[in-house]
Design a protein around this motif. Structure first.
Motif, PDB file in Angstrom:
ATOM      1  N   LYS A   1       0.843  -1.203   0.000  1.00 33.10           N
ATOM      2  CA  LYS A   1       0.000   0.000   0.000  1.00 33.10           C
ATOM      3  C   LYS A   1       0.879   1.254   0.000  1.00 33.10           C
ATOM      4  O   LYS A   1       0.606   2.216  -0.714  1.00 33.10           O
ATOM      5  N   MET A   2       1.949   1.241   0.795  1.00 36.40           N
ATOM      6  CA  MET A   2       2.876   2.366   0.847  1.00 36.40           C
ATOM      7  C   MET A   2       3.554   2.573  -0.519  1.00 36.40           C
ATOM      8  O   MET A   2       3.662   3.699  -1.004  1.00 36.40           O
ATOM      9  N   LEU A   3       4.003   1.481  -1.141  1.00 35.68           N
ATOM     10  CA  LEU A   3       4.647   1.579  -2.450  1.00 35.68           C
ATOM     11  C   LEU A   3       3.686   2.159  -3.482  1.00 35.68           C
ATOM     12  O   LEU A   3       4.065   3.029  -4.280  1.00 35.68           O
ATOM     13  N   LYS A   4       2.454   1.686  -3.468  1.00 35.72           N
ATOM     14  CA  LYS A   4       1.451   2.189  -4.410  1.00 35.72           C
ATOM     15  C   LYS A   4       1.224   3.685  -4.200  1.00 35.72           C
ATOM     16  O   LYS A   4       1.158   4.449  -5.154  1.00 35.72           O
ATOM     17  N   GLY A   5       1.140   4.114  -2.936  1.00 39.51           N
ATOM     18  CA  GLY A   5       0.963   5.530  -2.630  1.00 39.51           C
ATOM     19  C   GLY A   5       2.136   6.378  -3.077  1.00 39.51           C
ATOM     20  O   GLY A   5       1.991   7.572  -3.364  1.00 39.51           O
ATOM     21  N   ALA A   6       3.315   5.775  -3.145  1.00 36.29           N
ATOM     22  CA  ALA A   6       4.524   6.482  -3.591  1.00 36.29           C
ATOM     23  C   ALA A   6       4.693   6.423  -5.109  1.00 36.29           C
ATOM     24  O   ALA A   6       5.692   6.912  -5.637  1.00 36.29           O
ATOM     25  N   GLY A   7       3.742   5.810  -5.794  1.00 34.67           N
ATOM     26  CA  GLY A   7       3.829   5.727  -7.251  1.00 34.67           C
ATOM     27  C   GLY A   7       4.746   4.631  -7.753  1.00 34.67           C
ATOM     28  O   GLY A   7       5.161   4.650  -8.907  1.00 34.67           O
ATOM     29  N   ILE A   8       5.061   3.670  -6.888  1.00 31.90           N
ATOM     30  CA  ILE A   8       5.930   2.556  -7.293  1.00 31.90           C
ATOM     31  C   ILE A   8       5.035   1.377  -7.668  1.00 31.90           C
ATOM     32  O   ILE A   8       4.368   0.797  -6.824  1.00 31.90           O
ATOM     33  N   GLU A   9       5.008   1.075  -8.963  1.00 35.27           N
ATOM     34  CA  GLU A   9       4.160   0.000  -9.481  1.00 35.27           C
ATOM     35  C   GLU A   9       5.001  -1.197  -9.879  1.00 35.27           C
ATOM     36  O   GLU A   9       6.113  -1.051 -10.376  1.00 35.27           O
TER      37      GLU A   9
END
Length: 91
Positions: free
Chosen positions: A34-42
């Motif tokens: 969830k944190m990665l997704k929020g940071a734009g890391i896909e």
């Protein structure tokens, strides 16, 4: 054990990529993704493969048991990692 293209599938750890260890399952896995997704890391993780490339970023995600992440970081097998504070204290 070293995480690189020869120990995983060919091309899954391009030279120069940051090797980022995250928990492979559990509550911490959910929070980290969830944190990665929020940071734009896909990323797209293939079934039964514990390595994934991030889209458009020089990052290779390495999915490990949370208890092993501090050891892999300490030994230099991955560059950075996220694990539980309790695990870090024990390591």
């Amino acid at each position: 054990m070293s995480i690189n293209a020869t120990s995983s599938r060919e091309g899954f750890d391009p030279p120069g990529n940051c090797r980022f260890a995250i928990p492979k399952k559990g509550r911490l896995y959910e929070k980290v993704t969830k944190m990665l997704k929020g940071a734009g890391i896909e990323f797209r993780r293939e079934p039964r493969l514990d390595v994934a490339l991030c889209v458009g970023k020089p990052i290779t995600l390495v999915f490990l048991p949370a208890a092993d992440i501090a050891k892999y970081v300490g030994e230099g097998n991955v560059d950075i990692g996220i694990t539980g504070q309790d695990i870090v204290r024990e390591s």
